[in-house]
Design a protein around this motif. Structure first.
Motif, PDB file in Angstrom:
ATOM      1  N   VAL A 290       0.642  -1.232  -0.115  1.00  0.00           N
ATOM      2  CA  VAL A 290       0.023   0.033   0.004  1.00  0.00           C
ATOM      3  C   VAL A 290       0.856   1.292  -0.119  1.00  0.00           C
ATOM      4  N   LEU A 291       0.798   2.191  -0.944  1.00  0.00           N
ATOM      5  CA  LEU A 291       1.842   3.253  -1.186  1.00  0.00           C
ATOM      6  C   LEU A 291       1.194   4.647  -0.870  1.00  0.00           C
ATOM      7  N   ARG A 292      -0.369   4.532  -0.651  1.00  0.00           N
ATOM      8  CA  ARG A 292      -0.951   5.640  -0.442  1.00  0.00           C
ATOM      9  C   ARG A 292      -2.358   5.174   0.498  1.00  0.00           C
ATOM     10  N   ASP A 293      -2.731   5.896   1.587  1.00  0.00           N
ATOM     11  CA  ASP A 293      -3.759   5.419   2.343  1.00  0.00           C
ATOM     12  C   ASP A 293      -4.259   6.601   3.189  1.00  0.00           C
ATOM     13  N   VAL A 294      -5.227   7.541   2.610  1.00  0.00           N
ATOM     14  CA  VAL A 294      -5.566   8.638   3.005  1.00  0.00           C
ATOM     15  C   VAL A 294      -7.047   8.582   3.129  1.00  0.00           C
ATOM     16  N   ALA A 295      -7.602   8.717   4.351  1.00  0.00           N
ATOM     17  CA  ALA A 295      -9.109   8.761   4.617  1.00  0.00           C
ATOM     18  C   ALA A 295      -9.647  10.075   4.709  1.00  0.00           C
ATOM     19  N   ILE A 296     -10.890  10.258   4.850  1.00  0.00           N
ATOM     20  CA  ILE A 296     -11.829  11.402   5.193  1.00  0.00           C
ATOM     21  C   ILE A 296     -11.595  11.573   6.805  1.00  0.00           C
ATOM     22  N   PRO A 297     -11.141  12.652   7.304  1.00  0.00           N
ATOM     23  CA  PRO A 297     -11.146  12.732   8.790  1.00  0.00           C
ATOM     24  C   PRO A 297     -12.622  12.960   9.366  1.00  0.00           C
ATOM     25  N   LEU A 298     -12.775  12.530  10.543  1.00  0.00           N
ATOM     26  CA  LEU A 298     -14.000  12.522  11.355  1.00  0.00           C
ATOM     27  C   LEU A 298     -14.413  13.775  11.290  1.00  0.00           C
ATOM     28  N   GLU A 299     -13.739  14.948  11.492  1.00  0.00           N
ATOM     29  CA  GLU A 299     -14.170  16.275  11.515  1.00  0.00           C
ATOM     30  C   GLU A 299     -14.844  16.656  10.288  1.00  0.00           C
ATOM     31  N   SER A 300     -14.611  16.183   9.100  1.00  0.00           N
ATOM     32  CA  SER A 300     -15.467  16.367   8.074  1.00  0.00           C
ATOM     33  C   SER A 300     -16.703  15.566   7.840  1.00  0.00           C
ATOM     34  N   LEU A 301     -16.652  14.581   8.431  1.00  0.00           N
ATOM     35  CA  LEU A 301     -17.904  13.598   8.546  1.00  0.00           C
ATOM     36  C   LEU A 301     -18.942  13.789   9.287  1.00  0.00           C
ATOM     37  N   GLU A 302     -18.596  14.007  10.444  1.00  0.00           N
ATOM     38  CA  GLU A 302     -19.583  14.295  11.559  1.00  0.00           C
ATOM     39  C   GLU A 302     -20.622  15.320  11.314  1.00  0.00           C
ATOM     40  N   PRO A 303     -20.130  16.480  10.809  1.00  0.00           N
ATOM     41  CA  PRO A 303     -21.230  17.541  10.500  1.00  0.00           C
ATOM     42  C   PRO A 303     -22.242  17.081   9.218  1.00  0.00           C
ATOM     43  N   LEU A 304     -21.954  16.015   8.561  1.00  0.00           N
ATOM     44  CA  LEU A 304     -22.747  15.701   7.540  1.00  0.00           C
ATOM     45  C   LEU A 304     -23.882  14.911   7.840  1.00  0.00           C
ATOM     46  N   ILE A 305     -23.646  14.151   9.050  1.00  0.00           N
ATOM     47  CA  ILE A 305     -24.727  12.899   9.186  1.00  0.00           C
ATOM     48  C   ILE A 305     -26.200  13.638   9.565  1.00  0.00           C
ATOM     49  N   PRO A 306     -26.111  14.509  10.480  1.00  0.00           N
ATOM     50  CA  PRO A 306     -27.616  15.205  10.749  1.00  0.00           C
ATOM     51  C   PRO A 306     -28.321  15.902   9.416  1.00  0.00           C
ATOM     52  N   TYR A 307     -27.539  16.416   8.593  1.00  0.00           N
ATOM     53  CA  TYR A 307     -27.677  17.076   7.145  1.00  0.00           C
ATOM     54  C   TYR A 307     -28.335  15.942   6.320  1.00  0.00           C
TER      55      TYR A 307
END
Length: 264
Positions: free
Chosen positions: A81-98
């Motif tokens: 695996v040469l690159r492994d970059v996930a979406i941070p939680l701080e970007s996901l959390e505000p989306l859930i209620p929306y």
């Protein structure tokens, strides 16, 4: 025109895999085999997840040298695996209620798993369109974002609604290859970043590479490599940013471009 090419990157859907026939054209398969005989490195560059890598290779009936997956966020070469970059939680959390309040369907893509919050008519229509080349995800609890890495979202929204969606998902961007949904990744992600990681590992210059694509999520890689080729069936913005526009996938577009550049 004859050029020196050491590596070529191919998108899957709409580039190698026809959206009409749901198969790889015979001409594209012959092209891949001839390129391999010439010693050119061949890579997939796709929004798809490595969870289904085996079925992807079975569907394409060809084994590639490496993989730029999840729109560049997860890259593999010879099992490494040469690159492994996930979406941070701080970007996901505000989306859930929306998305829950507005009943927006989103598929959450992990390295080895994919799930969805709700299945609506838009999702069902897309699944019918893509046929057996797609994957049916199941509804699961969104609390998975706290225990598993999320690399990408498939947001089933119209293009006009992307800005509002991204306002609830900070430091992320949307890329679109079809009308039904947008791929959402981190703001500095993309297929170009994945290709860069692979080429750095191999010591190959981007100027010695080609890429083939048809969707908005392919623009960054077409602009990054030495020669970016847009399929004849590509979206207009993709054609505008490419170095060369070939024929439609179902009109032997890959073979046509390779002959144009003296690689077949």
């Amino acid at each position: 025109m004859k050029i020196m090419v050491k590596a070529i990157f191919f998108d899957i859907d709409g580039t190698l895999l026809s959206m009409k026939t749901h198969r790889v054209p015979d001409s594209a398969r012959r092209a891949l085999e001839e390129l391999r005989r010439k010693g050119i490195k061949l890579f997939l560059a796709t929004g798809r997840s490595p969870a289904w890598l085996g079925s992807i290779e079975g569907m394409l009936d060809f084994k590639f040298d490496g993989y730029v997956m999840l729109n560049g966020q997860y890259c593999i070469f010879e099992g490494q695996v040469l690159r492994d970059v996930a979406i941070p939680l701080e970007s996901l959390e505000p989306l859930i209620p929306y998305i829950e309040e507005n009943k927006i369907s989103c598929e959450f893509v992990e390295e080895g798993h994919m799930y969805i919050n709700i299945i609506n008519d838009r999702v069902l229509a897309f699944r019918e369109k893509i046929g057996g080349t797609g994957y049916d995800t199941h509804v699961e609890d969104l609390s998975r974002i706290y225990s598993h890495k999320t690399y990408q979202l498939l947001a089933y929204i119209d293009e006009k609604d992307e800005d509002e969606f991204l306002a609830h998902m900070p430091n992320c961007k949307a890329m679109r290859w079809c009308p039904e949904f947008a791929d959402i990744v981190i703001a500095d992600g993309g297929k170009d970043k994945g290709i860069e990681a692979l080429l750095n590992h191999l010591g190959i210059s981007k100027n010695d590479c080609m890429a083939f694509g048809d969707g908005g999520n392919d623009i960054s890689m077409l602009e990054y490599v030495g020669i970016g080729v847009a399929m004849g069936n590509a979206n207009p913005p993709v054609k505008e940013r490419a170095d060369f526009v070939t024929k439609d996938i179902d009109d032997d577009g890959i073979e046509y471009a390779l002959r144009h550049f003296g690689l077949m």
